[in-house]
Design a protein around this motif. Structure first.
Motif, PDB file in Angstrom:
ATOM      1  N   LEU A 238      98.951  56.064  43.639  1.00  0.00           N
ATOM      2  CA  LEU A 238      99.294  55.159  42.550  1.00  0.00           C
ATOM      3  C   LEU A 238     100.712  54.624  42.728  1.00  0.00           C
ATOM      4  CD1 LEU A 238      98.546  53.978  39.729  1.00  0.00           C
ATOM      5  CD2 LEU A 238      99.686  55.983  38.750  1.00  0.00           C
ATOM      6  N   HIS A 239     101.647  55.505  43.101  1.00  0.00           N
ATOM      7  CA  HIS A 239     103.028  55.059  43.312  1.00  0.00           C
ATOM      8  C   HIS A 239     103.122  54.095  44.484  1.00  0.00           C
ATOM      9  CE1 HIS A 239     107.380  55.180  43.416  1.00  0.00           C
ATOM     10  NE2 HIS A 239     107.331  55.490  44.699  1.00  0.00           N
TER      11      HIS A 239
ATOM     12  N   ASP B 176      98.314  60.142  27.871  1.00  0.00           N
ATOM     13  CA  ASP B 176      97.386  59.021  28.032  1.00  0.00           C
ATOM     14  C   ASP B 176      96.098  59.458  28.721  1.00  0.00           C
ATOM     15  OD1 ASP B 176      99.228  57.040  26.992  1.00  0.00           O
ATOM     16  OD2 ASP B 176     100.344  57.307  28.867  1.00  0.00           O
ATOM     17  N   VAL B 177      96.195  60.470  29.565  1.00  0.00           N
ATOM     18  CA  VAL B 177      95.040  60.951  30.314  1.00  0.00           C
ATOM     19  C   VAL B 177      95.264  62.430  30.607  1.00  0.00           C
ATOM     20  CG1 VAL B 177      96.064  60.272  32.534  1.00  0.00           C
ATOM     21  CG2 VAL B 177      93.580  60.573  32.353  1.00  0.00           C
TER      22      VAL B 177
ATOM     23  N   THR C 209      90.386  56.100  20.832  1.00  0.00           N
ATOM     24  CA  THR C 209      90.907  55.264  19.749  1.00  0.00           C
ATOM     25  C   THR C 209      92.048  54.356  20.200  1.00  0.00           C
ATOM     26  OG1 THR C 209      92.466  56.991  19.035  1.00  0.00           O
ATOM     27  CG2 THR C 209      90.277  56.992  18.021  1.00  0.00           C
ATOM     28  N   ARG C 210      92.574  54.577  21.398  1.00  0.00           N
ATOM     29  CA  ARG C 210      93.665  53.743  21.897  1.00  0.00           C
ATOM     30  C   ARG C 210      93.196  52.976  23.132  1.00  0.00           C
ATOM     31  NH1 ARG C 210      96.090  58.745  21.296  1.00  0.00           N
ATOM     32  NH2 ARG C 210      96.264  59.028  23.544  1.00  0.00           N
ATOM     33  N   ARG C 211      93.531  51.719  23.170  1.00  0.00           N
ATOM     34  CA  ARG C 211      93.164  50.881  24.308  1.00  0.00           C
ATOM     35  C   ARG C 211      93.992  51.278  25.530  1.00  0.00           C
ATOM     36  NH1 ARG C 211      93.858  44.276  24.507  1.00  0.00           N
ATOM     37  NH2 ARG C 211      93.386  44.002  26.737  1.00  0.00           N
ATOM     38  N   PRO C 212      93.357  51.525  26.681  1.00  0.00           N
ATOM     39  CA  PRO C 212      94.135  51.916  27.865  1.00  0.00           C
ATOM     40  C   PRO C 212      95.006  50.769  28.361  1.00  0.00           C
ATOM     41  CG  PRO C 212      91.838  51.546  28.456  1.00  0.00           C
ATOM     42  CD  PRO C 212      91.908  51.484  26.959  1.00  0.00           C
TER      43      PRO C 212
ATOM     44  N   ARG D 253      94.800  52.107  33.502  1.00  0.00           N
ATOM     45  CA  ARG D 253      93.576  51.669  34.194  1.00  0.00           C
ATOM     46  C   ARG D 253      93.762  51.732  35.710  1.00  0.00           C
ATOM     47  NH1 ARG D 253      93.424  47.699  30.024  1.00  0.00           N
ATOM     48  NH2 ARG D 253      94.271  46.127  31.453  1.00  0.00           N
ATOM     49  N   ALA D 254      94.965  51.436  36.179  1.00  0.00           N
ATOM     50  CA  ALA D 254      95.224  51.513  37.619  1.00  0.00           C
ATOM     51  C   ALA D 254      95.068  52.944  38.117  1.00  0.00           C
ATOM     52  CB  ALA D 254      96.628  50.996  37.926  1.00  0.00           C
TER      53      ALA D 254
END
Length: 366
Positions: free
Chosen positions: A113-114, A144-145, A275-278, A283-284
């Protein structure tokens, strides 16, 4: 009305506590209280009923909550759109995991990812309270995840995808009287001291539920949040243990027993908020997860059972493997989407398509 005020309002509304909201937002409590009072003055009404015992939403506060969430989501979407137009993906991803996760090669995942999006800031939290603690942080918005193990009845507010399911196997010391046997029933274990994970960990919940359903009391003598430590304690005769199959192969001097009429499995999930939009940054990361679900190992043969298509239940030449190897094919990787009872060949075929990630020999905490 400011976005900061709405963020503070949502935190208090979800936590129903100014203290917990301040902790979640990483600000002082007086700052949260000031933001709420300012918002109430602007709107001309009280949003919370406050007493010394509790905090709860008023009718006006309950009406504002979905609109406040939608406003923050729209603001995030606007930021994401601008960043995408600049061809530079930015943002922060808060990731939660166990102290080490063998099902997912987390360092490789975050490294990729980085490499692709160097402007994304990754913040990693390693759990000290098991999957229950990670689930709480995910629901509270601190994460977040999360890579965690969830019970059959998953908490409301969490979307979860199963990445892998792993057999829990019973092990005893080679010197233990039960080592003379190949199979036992749960009732045979009632008087034995157990080595197990603390409450809050996914594998502990699986075992507690199974013994309760069988009406068998058990005594957990030693609690350790580490597979290799648990295996070592069992090896030295300090208790018997149910451990994830892939972790048993690393410890010699253990005898694996079948448990009659009982199939115990532990699952690793990828959890996000429902309940929260990513964000685009999240998403990446999610797009890369399947590339880093790693091979797991058999406790009896020690061979990798996933990621090597030739090692299915019939062997590379189509001949059937010994029973000690066959059972390990129950370690099933969920690379595309969860399936309840995939066949051995289907599981191997899915695994064979993986192009990155290998077993790392890390100790997994589940």
């Amino acid at each position: 009305m400011e976005l900061r005020q709405l963020e503070h309002f949502i935190a208090v509304a979800e936590e129903l506590s100014f203290t917990r909201a301040a902790r979640r937002l990483h600000v002082v409590q007086s700052g949260v209280s000031a933001a709420i009072r300012s918002l109430e003055r602007e709107l001309g009404c009280a949003l919370f009923e406050r007493t010394s015992q509790r905090v709860r939403l008023t009718g006006a506060g309950a009406a504002l909550l979905p609109e406040a969430r939608a406003t923050l989501h729209a603001a995030q979407a606007a930021q994401d759109t601008v960043r995408a137009a600049q061809d530079t993906l930015r943002g922060t991803v808060n990731v939660g995991a166990m102290a080490s996760v063998e099902v997912v090669d987390l360092p490789a995942l975050l490294g990729q990812l980085h490499g692709r999006h160097p402007a994304i800031d990754v913040r990693l939290r390693l759990a000290t309270t098991g999957s229950a603690g990670l689930a709480h942080a995910l629901l509270g918005g601190d994460l977040d995840v999360a890579f965690l193990s969830l019970p059959e009845h998953r908490p409301a507010g969490i979307d979860a995808r199963e990445l892998a399911t792993v057999p829990l196997v019973l092990v005893v010391s080679d010197a233990h009287p039960l080592a003379q046997r190949t199979e036992v029933a749960l009732a045979d274990l009632a008087g034995e001291p157990f080595v197990d994970f603390p409450p809050g960990y996914g594998n502990r919940e699986v075992l507690d539920r199974a013994f309760a359903a069988a009406g068998v009391a058990r005594r957990v003598a030693l609690e350790v949040p580490d597979i290799d430590m648990g295996a070592a304690l069992a090896r030295h005769g300090l208790g018997i243990a149910f451990l994830p199959a892939f972790g048993v192969a690393r410890t010699p001097g253990l005898h694996v027993l079948d448990v009659a009429g009982t199939v115990l499995r532990w699952s690793m999930h990828l959890g996000t908020s429902s309940t929260r939009r990513p964000s685009s940054a999240l998403r990446a990361l999610l797009d890369l997860v399947d590339l880093h679900v790693v091979a797991l190992r058999s406790p009896r043969s020690g061979r990798a059972r996933l990621g090597h298509q030739q090692h299915d239940a019939h062997g590379s030449a189509g001949r059937r493997l010994p029973a000690s190897d066959q059972w390990s094919a129950g370690v099933t990787r969920r690379a595309v989407r969860p399936r309840r009872t995939p066949s051995v060949r289907a599981a191997a075929a899915v695994s064979g398509r993986r192009t990155e990630g290998r077993a790392t020999g890390q100790t997994e905490q589940v």
